[in-house]
Design an enzyme around this catalytic site. Sequence first.
Site, PDB file in Angstrom:
ATOM      1  CE  LYS A  61      30.989  46.309  37.785  1.00 49.82           C
ATOM      2  NZ  LYS A  61      30.644  45.575  38.964  1.00 49.82           N
ATOM      3  CE  LYS A  83      29.694  37.107  35.188  1.00 48.74           C
ATOM      4  NZ  LYS A  83      29.448  38.480  35.642  1.00 48.74           N
ATOM      5  NE  ARG A 129      34.392  28.821  33.519  1.00 42.95           N
ATOM      6  CZ  ARG A 129      33.646  28.349  34.503  1.00 42.95           C
ATOM      7  NH1 ARG A 129      32.337  28.447  34.433  1.00 42.95           N
ATOM      8  NH2 ARG A 129      34.175  27.770  35.554  1.00 42.95           N
ATOM      9  CD1 TRP A 181      42.037  34.130  34.919  1.00 43.66           C
ATOM     10  CD2 TRP A 181      42.618  33.200  36.874  1.00 43.66           C
ATOM     11  NE1 TRP A 181      42.167  35.135  35.837  1.00 43.66           N
ATOM     12  CE2 TRP A 181      42.521  34.600  37.047  1.00 43.66           C
ATOM     13  CE3 TRP A 181      42.967  32.420  37.968  1.00 43.66           C
ATOM     14  CZ2 TRP A 181      42.769  35.221  38.266  1.00 43.66           C
ATOM     15  CZ3 TRP A 181      43.212  33.036  39.187  1.00 43.66           C
ATOM     16  CH2 TRP A 181      43.114  34.431  39.332  1.00 43.66           C
ATOM     17  CG  ASN A 186      38.097  25.135  36.767  1.00 44.74           C
ATOM     18  OD1 ASN A 186      38.867  25.869  37.376  1.00 44.74           O
ATOM     19  ND2 ASN A 186      36.826  25.432  36.556  1.00 44.74           N
ATOM     20  N   GLY A 187      40.782  24.116  38.873  1.00 47.99           N
ATOM     21  CA  GLY A 187      40.887  23.972  40.330  1.00 47.99           C
ATOM     22  C   GLY A 187      42.338  24.010  40.756  1.00 47.99           C
ATOM     23  CG  HIS A 198      39.482  61.257  59.564  1.00 49.34           C
ATOM     24  ND1 HIS A 198      39.723  62.012  60.696  1.00 49.34           N
ATOM     25  CD2 HIS A 198      38.146  61.295  59.369  1.00 49.34           C
ATOM     26  CE1 HIS A 198      38.572  62.463  61.169  1.00 49.34           C
ATOM     27  NE2 HIS A 198      37.590  62.044  60.377  1.00 49.34           N
ATOM     28  CB  CYS A 201      40.129  26.976  34.518  1.00 50.71           C
ATOM     29  SG  CYS A 201      41.810  27.304  34.984  1.00 50.71           S
ATOM     30  CD  GLU A 256      29.255  46.806  42.129  1.00 48.06           C
ATOM     31  OE1 GLU A 256      30.081  46.330  42.936  1.00 48.06           O
ATOM     32  OE2 GLU A 256      29.066  46.321  41.008  1.00 48.06           O
ATOM     33  CD  GLU A 315      34.740  44.837  37.849  1.00 46.61           C
ATOM     34  OE1 GLU A 315      35.195  43.722  38.124  1.00 46.61           O
ATOM     35  OE2 GLU A 315      33.562  45.157  38.068  1.00 46.61           O
TER      36      GLU A 315
HETATM   37  C1  F6R Z   1      32.814  42.510  39.811  1.00 48.89           C
HETATM   38  C2  F6R Z   1      32.493  41.102  39.914  1.00 48.89           C
HETATM   39  C3  F6R Z   1      33.113  40.332  41.013  1.00 48.89           C
HETATM   40  C4  F6R Z   1      32.114  39.304  41.558  1.00 48.89           C
HETATM   41  C5  F6R Z   1      32.800  38.405  42.587  1.00 48.89           C
HETATM   42  C6  F6R Z   1      31.839  37.387  43.168  1.00 48.89           C
HETATM   43  O1  F6R Z   1      32.173  43.112  38.729  1.00 48.89           O
HETATM   44  O2  F6R Z   1      31.765  40.583  39.116  1.00 48.89           O
HETATM   45  O3  F6R Z   1      33.577  41.152  42.027  1.00 48.89           O
HETATM   46  O4  F6R Z   1      31.036  39.972  42.113  1.00 48.89           O
HETATM   47  O5  F6R Z   1      33.874  37.735  41.994  1.00 48.89           O
HETATM   48  O6  F6R Z   1      31.336  36.551  42.179  1.00 48.89           O
HETATM   49  P1  F6R Z   1      30.018  35.728  42.419  1.00 48.89           P
HETATM   50  O7  F6R Z   1      28.901  36.701  42.552  1.00 48.89           O
HETATM   51  O8  F6R Z   1      29.881  34.843  41.218  1.00 48.89           O
HETATM   52  O9  F6R Z   1      30.226  34.936  43.686  1.00 48.89           O
END
Ligand code: F6R
Length: 613
Positions: free
Chosen positions: A490, A608, A27, A76, A102-103, A509, A2, A486, A493
């Site tokens: 990547k 985001k 976002r 969102w 937002n919230g 296992h 949002c 990680e 997602e």
């Molecule tokens: C993945 C990604 C998310 C953030 C997670 C935490 O590429 O960006 O997994 O790492 O949502 O977000 P922050 O770092 O803003 O707390």
Amino acid sequence: MCGIVGFTGRENALPILIKGLHALEYRGYDSAGIAAITKEGELRVIKTRGRIEALEKKVLAAGDIDCTCGIGHTRWATHGEPSDANSHPHLGGDGKIAVVHNGIIENYLELREHLTARGYVFHSETDTETVAHLIADLHKNSTDGDIVRTVLRAIHRVRGSYALGVVSLDRPDEIIAARRDNPLVIGLGEGENMIASDITAIIRRTRKYIILDDNEVAVVRPDEVIVYNNFGERIEKEVRTVTWDLSAAEKGGYEHFMIKEIMEQPRAISDTIRPRLKDGEIVFEENGLTDDRMANAKHVHIIGCGSALHAGIVGQRVIESLCRVRCTARVASEFRYENPIIEPDDLCIVISQSGETADTLAAMRQAKAAGAFTVAIVNVVSSTIAREADGVLYTWAGPEISVATTKAYSAQLSALYLIAGRLAFARGLMDAEQHKAFCASLAALPDLVQKTLECKEQMQFLATRYNNRASVFFLGRGLDYAAAMEASLKLKEISYIHSEAYAAGELKHGTISLIEDGTLVVALATQHELYEKTVSNIREVTSRGAEVILIAGADFTGDESACRYVVRLPECPAILSASLSIVPLQLLAYYIAVERSCDVDKPRNLAKSVTVE
Ligand code: F6R
């Protein structure tokens, strides 16, 4: 997650709101809308499911709308599917008040029942509409007719989190803003002012801004902004200036923000590390992380979500290995329910790019309440986590626009190395010479990452070969396992290919049953003492038909004959290898997503800044 924008001034508000919404797109959202107060004294709401382009079409079709004050929103979905009706803004009562939010309003069902009983008709399934009707109801029945007091009364009845923007026909050039646990800034211009979820939406018009704090309410007019505390008393706020350039939030010739941000990593790492290295020592002047505090910590807790957690898992291994202190990295959303043992001298490292992640913030508050010293590794300056932590270690990655994090993750790793290095020194596990050598390795890291980026073409080629796989496995041991997590995130997602990270020795296992002819396995091997073991695990999967890409340390001496492709990393101290091994895998994920025509910077369903728990 949002986005809110609002404008009041002398120019036509609509194009400014639309540009603001575009700036907030990163976002994450599934619908968008605006509410404008027209010169004819109407409150026009235009909203739609889908992209902002669809909203622009609707706005255009609505004909000339002459207005200098309005609010906009990217939604969102939380309560109710993405649809035109559930999009914001929502009108309250007889349509004289519009609200963006937002919230999450936790007591919305109770409020909805109460308002329905009072004759209000709901047109959406959202929690937000209750706020719109509540404000309308309280305003109708208020004796003073003061909309600010009405908004204060309304938020006193609301449980949950919110950033709110409210416009009302009674005050056609005014926006009321309020916040609790969700970010909101107020941009200060000349004869115009704005509200927004973050700075990216205001920076095209002004660099001066105020941060609204929890339980504050602001009245925003073209020529003034007045902020009130929870008791309705007028308060003064610090005026801040944005320190970064607009160009940092633009693509600068790249096809996507993600690739631009991958390429920016050497700079992000350098800006995070170099200011903290002085005369062969890691120096923290800004965050209260004193040697005494570090030497006395019995336990280091690390909290984060998603990639921030993955950085934390690397950090845990580095800290335990260099500092010999108990260190645990935990998922922020679980931390609160695990009944963690926190002692007053403990150190709690909180990692967040946005500094607004609701789960991380809640976990940090819990650790702080239990007496731990909290230090936040945060990218967004003055974000909530940065302001609430006892100390903050900023990652100077600059604004990160792509939803999938790359440069902020790398900067988080750098910040963790800095903490680990000083912690080891403070606890007597590094002498001055060793500390100096560690600092030199850190100083060299940006160049090594730059060199690693030279594998770009190779990864682009591999993406053309492997973009059609249904499932990918990432294997590694120790630090390589942490980096594998990680890498796997990547890929899945942004490309929507199912992938999993596995500790290389754990696959047999159970999960090895998923390996079949042509399954892609990416193996990471950067830790000298583990090479032979990882090679055995590679053989286990290739003998079952897997094709292996190996990401190998410069001194990899194992047998690589079973691997289809090998990507060799530059020479680097093994303890810092996670900073290098992730680079080819970010590139692989990026190019695979491009090959699959995915919306790389805005993957489906993702946000985001995740400001709900
Ligand atoms: C993945 C990604 C998310 C953030 C997670 C935490 O590429 O960006 O997994 O790492 O949502 O977000 P922050 O770092 O803003 O707390």
